[in-house]
Design a protein around this motif. Structure first.
Motif, PDB file in Angstrom:
ATOM      1  N   LYS A 152       0.810  -1.010   0.055  1.00  0.00           N
ATOM      2  CA  LYS A 152       0.234  -0.205  -0.149  1.00  0.00           C
ATOM      3  C   LYS A 152       0.527   1.207   0.114  1.00  0.00           C
ATOM      4  O   LYS A 152       2.350   1.378   0.085  1.00  0.00           O
ATOM      5  N   ALA A 153       0.517   2.412   0.325  1.00  0.00           N
ATOM      6  CA  ALA A 153       1.091   3.794  -0.401  1.00  0.00           C
ATOM      7  C   ALA A 153       1.676   4.290   1.213  1.00  0.00           C
ATOM      8  O   ALA A 153       2.806   4.366   1.296  1.00  0.00           O
ATOM      9  N   ASP A 154       0.925   3.650   2.235  1.00  0.00           N
ATOM     10  CA  ASP A 154       1.721   3.370   3.884  1.00  0.00           C
ATOM     11  C   ASP A 154       2.607   2.554   4.090  1.00  0.00           C
ATOM     12  O   ASP A 154       3.883   2.786   4.993  1.00  0.00           O
ATOM     13  N   GLY A 155       2.814   1.607   2.821  1.00  0.00           N
ATOM     14  CA  GLY A 155       4.228   1.014   3.122  1.00  0.00           C
ATOM     15  C   GLY A 155       3.663  -0.753   3.447  1.00  0.00           C
ATOM     16  O   GLY A 155       4.887  -1.698   3.375  1.00  0.00           O
ATOM     17  N   ALA A 156       2.427  -0.905   3.651  1.00  0.00           N
ATOM     18  CA  ALA A 156       1.966  -1.859   4.238  1.00  0.00           C
ATOM     19  C   ALA A 156       1.837  -3.189   3.013  1.00  0.00           C
ATOM     20  O   ALA A 156       1.244  -2.503   2.140  1.00  0.00           O
ATOM     21  N   LEU A 157       1.894  -4.475   3.747  1.00  0.00           N
ATOM     22  CA  LEU A 157       1.063  -5.580   3.023  1.00  0.00           C
ATOM     23  C   LEU A 157      -0.190  -5.339   2.461  1.00  0.00           C
ATOM     24  O   LEU A 157      -0.991  -5.058   3.322  1.00  0.00           O
ATOM     25  N   THR A 158      -0.508  -5.623   1.416  1.00  0.00           N
ATOM     26  CA  THR A 158      -2.195  -5.651   0.602  1.00  0.00           C
ATOM     27  C   THR A 158      -2.384  -7.015   0.999  1.00  0.00           C
ATOM     28  O   THR A 158      -2.152  -7.953   1.186  1.00  0.00           O
ATOM     29  N   ASP A 159      -3.815  -6.848   1.213  1.00  0.00           N
ATOM     30  CA  ASP A 159      -4.801  -8.461   2.121  1.00  0.00           C
ATOM     31  C   ASP A 159      -4.549  -9.685   1.259  1.00  0.00           C
ATOM     32  O   ASP A 159      -3.783 -10.395   1.238  1.00  0.00           O
ATOM     33  N   ASP A 160      -4.134  -9.248  -0.636  1.00  0.00           N
ATOM     34  CA  ASP A 160      -4.263  -9.615  -1.297  1.00  0.00           C
ATOM     35  C   ASP A 160      -2.264 -10.824  -1.810  1.00  0.00           C
ATOM     36  O   ASP A 160      -2.425 -11.371  -1.776  1.00  0.00           O
ATOM     37  N   ALA A 161      -1.556  -9.544  -1.189  1.00  0.00           N
ATOM     38  CA  ALA A 161      -0.073  -9.917  -1.289  1.00  0.00           C
ATOM     39  C   ALA A 161      -0.057 -10.863  -0.097  1.00  0.00           C
ATOM     40  O   ALA A 161       0.629 -11.663  -0.129  1.00  0.00           O
ATOM     41  N   ASN A 162      -0.582 -10.426   1.343  1.00  0.00           N
ATOM     42  CA  ASN A 162      -0.735 -11.803   2.050  1.00  0.00           C
ATOM     43  C   ASN A 162      -1.077 -12.541   2.048  1.00  0.00           C
ATOM     44  O   ASN A 162      -1.096 -13.698   2.403  1.00  0.00           O
TER      45      ASN A 162
END
Length: 567
Positions: free
Chosen positions: A446-456
């Motif tokens: 994401k824009a804030d650097g967190a992983l997307t749900d799909d990536a997880n």
């Protein structure tokens, strides 16, 4: 008139005597001539030549004449046991006297009826020139007792049709045609059976796959159970390293994970964006790119915390070393998605766009590091992934030879990763790439650097096998934090509380929408007690804890709502 009781016999006055026997053993009587008796005929059907005297019909006196008496041969089918014996008679009459001449035979002694020999079987007629003698001549030089008569000597005995060559050939022809037809029918039946078996196996296999994947209606297959799939993926054995590419000419870094799935025998490249948020050694959040540029100290451990993985080592690959590696393997072929212009200042050659473009070392570096104006970082990472996969296809399959190649590029390696270990890993990954058992994925951030749900769900859990179990044994549970308050200060306070309590912090970023109440979830029942402790640490009620799917790759996930009050 002749009297029936005393018939008149013109020859009665003459003396009658036995002159011989006919061919059937019956006695023949007649007047004995003055000349010597002729020898008895040896066989019925033979011809004899004898003289007889008579008178001419003109009556000029008795003229000595020589005549021949013939016994004509009858057809074999009529002669054999059917025709009556015809007594040969001479003829020669005048107006006053008629005489009958009968061939005279030597009168043998009449045998008894029981001892009388059987009638002689006539010898088959031989063609002229065979057996001697012309037509009409008697074969007296062959004794009758020495002759051997066999059934095959008679003309009326036909050969059986089965022994005829034409019949045999026809039978063989019809038999061979029948066999060929039967063989053709048998092959046709075998083909039909094989086709049915193949179709049945294909149908069963397809239905089995659909059932396993849970795509059949009203049926849930084992592959459809997410918890089971995650557990299976986490249980697989993987060897992975992190690669950091440093652009020594233009600056900047690019990172990727090389993964060898030993269990499934598949390889993968997971491209990591520089914006991926990780936690530094001081506990503060930072980006992956900045951490690598600052020296990369603790970067591998920070990635393990975020992804829930166990990375075996770090491979620092500067662009000159990548150029040498491409040259050592003899160049690569890449399907380029864009053309790269030449850079005279950087001495970078141009790269054309198209399929199977042959790239030298400098061309490969130029394409791997190229990022067009306004393009997202993911585009440049995809080009790096293509170059890495093309290089792996050219790496020698022998681990020792691959280790020599690594040593030849002059790379300075991480102390945890030597040339032999890296060479063995590259050779295994190259074997997967050669047969197409290889994939490349970009980790969604994401824009804030967190992983997307799909990536997880897909990349982290399926490809990397990331989970809480992959963390170091005895380590504190990994706690993910997702902010749904909309207040950045509240998120910072909750993060500080978790880090100070000894938990491994995983930044989950911001939620898509705010929530009134907070929620704490766990997937493994063994983590329930720890989830309750996390709730107490944050000052949340125990009722906020429940079992569910985690949207962040962590043992426990906290979705922070507006009910949270920072202490």
């Amino acid at each position: 008139m002749n009297d029936r009781q005393d018939p008149y016999d013109p020859y009665a006055a003459q003396e009658q005597q036995l002159v011989g026997y006919d061919a059937y053993g019956r006695p023949v009587y007649g007047q004995a001539p003055a000349q010597p008796a002729q020898p008895a005929p040896q066989q019925y059907g033979q011809q004899y030549e004898q003289q007889q005297y008579g008178y001419d019909y003109q009556g000029y006196g008795q003229q000595p004449q020589q005549q021949q008496q013939y016994y004509p041969q009858q057809p074999a089918a009529q002669e054999y046991g059917q025709q009556e014996y015809t007594q040969a008679q001479g003829y020669g009459y005048d107006t006053q006297q008629t005489q009958q001449w009968i061939p005279q035979q030597t009168a043998p002694e009449a045998p008894a009826a029981a001892e009388r020999p059987a009638a002689q079987v006539p010898e088959p007629r031989r063609p002229d020139g065979e057996g001697g003698g012309a037509r009409g001549e008697a074969h007296d030089d062959e004794p009758a007792a020495d002759r051997d008569y066999r059934t095959e000597m008679f003309a009326f005995i036909d050969q059986p049709d089965e022994d005829s060559e034409d019949v045999i050939d026809w039978l063989k022809f019809t038999e061979s045609r029948t066999e060929r037809r039967e063989e053709a029918r048998r092959r046709g039946r075998n083909r039909v059976v094989a086709l049915i078996v193949v179709l049945a196996l294909f149908l069963v296999g397809g239905l089995g796959y659909l059932w396993y994947a849970g795509k059949l209606p009203f049926l849930d297959g084992p592959g459809d159970k997410k918890s089971g799939a995650t557990a299976d993926a986490g249980a697989q054995k993987r060897d992975m390293i992190v690669v950091h590419l440093h652009n020594t000419k233009k600056g900047g870094t690019s990172s990727a994970l090389l993964v060898d799935n030993v269990t499934t025998k598949q390889g993968a490249t997971v491209l990591l964006p520089n914006t991926l948020a990780i936690t530094g050694q001081d506990g503060t959040a930072t980006g992956l790119g900045k951490s690598v540029e600052d020296g990369g100290l603790g970067t591998r451990e920070a990635l393990d915390s975020v992804l829930g993985t166990h990375i075996g080592g770090t491979w620092r690959l500067d662009t000159p070393f990548l150029e040498n590696l491409v040259e050592l393997v003899g160049g690569i072929e890449v399907d380029t998605d864009t053309a790269v212009p030449a850079d005279d200042a950087a001495k970078t050659p141009a790269v054309a766009q198209g399929q199977k473009q042959s790239l030298s070392g400098p061309m490969a570096v130029a394409y791997a590091t190229f990022r067009g104006q306004g393009e997202p970082e993911a585009k440049q990472l995809e080009r790096l992934g293509k170059v890495l996969q093309a290089v792996l296809r050219k790496v020698p399959s022998d681990p020792k030879t691959a280790a020599v190649t690594v040593e030849s590029i002059g790379q300075i390696l991480d102390p945890a990763l030597n040339a032999q270990t890296l060479g063995a890993l590259l050779s295994r990954l190259g074997a997967h790439a050669k047969v197409g058992a290889y994939r490349t994925d970009v980790l969604g951030v994401k824009a804030d650097g967190a992983l997307t749900d799909d990536a997880n769900k897909t990349v982290v859990k399926e490809v990397l096998g990331g989970s809480g179990a992959a963390a170091q044994p005895g380590a504190a549970p990994r706690v993910g934090l997702k902010d749904a308050t909309g207040d950045e200060k509240t998120q910072i306070a909750a993060k500080a509380a978790l880090v100070n309590s000894g938990y491994t912090f995983v930044d989950g970023g911001k939620a898509d929408k705010t929530a009134a109440g907070s929620q704490i979830t766990y997937q493994d029942d063994a983590q329930r007690d720890r989830a309750i402790e996390v709730a107490k640490t944050l000052g949340l009620p125990e009722t906020a804890v429940k079992k569910g799917e985690n949207t962040v790759n962590a043992d426990i996930v906290v979705t922070l709502g507006k009910d949270y009050k920072a202490s």
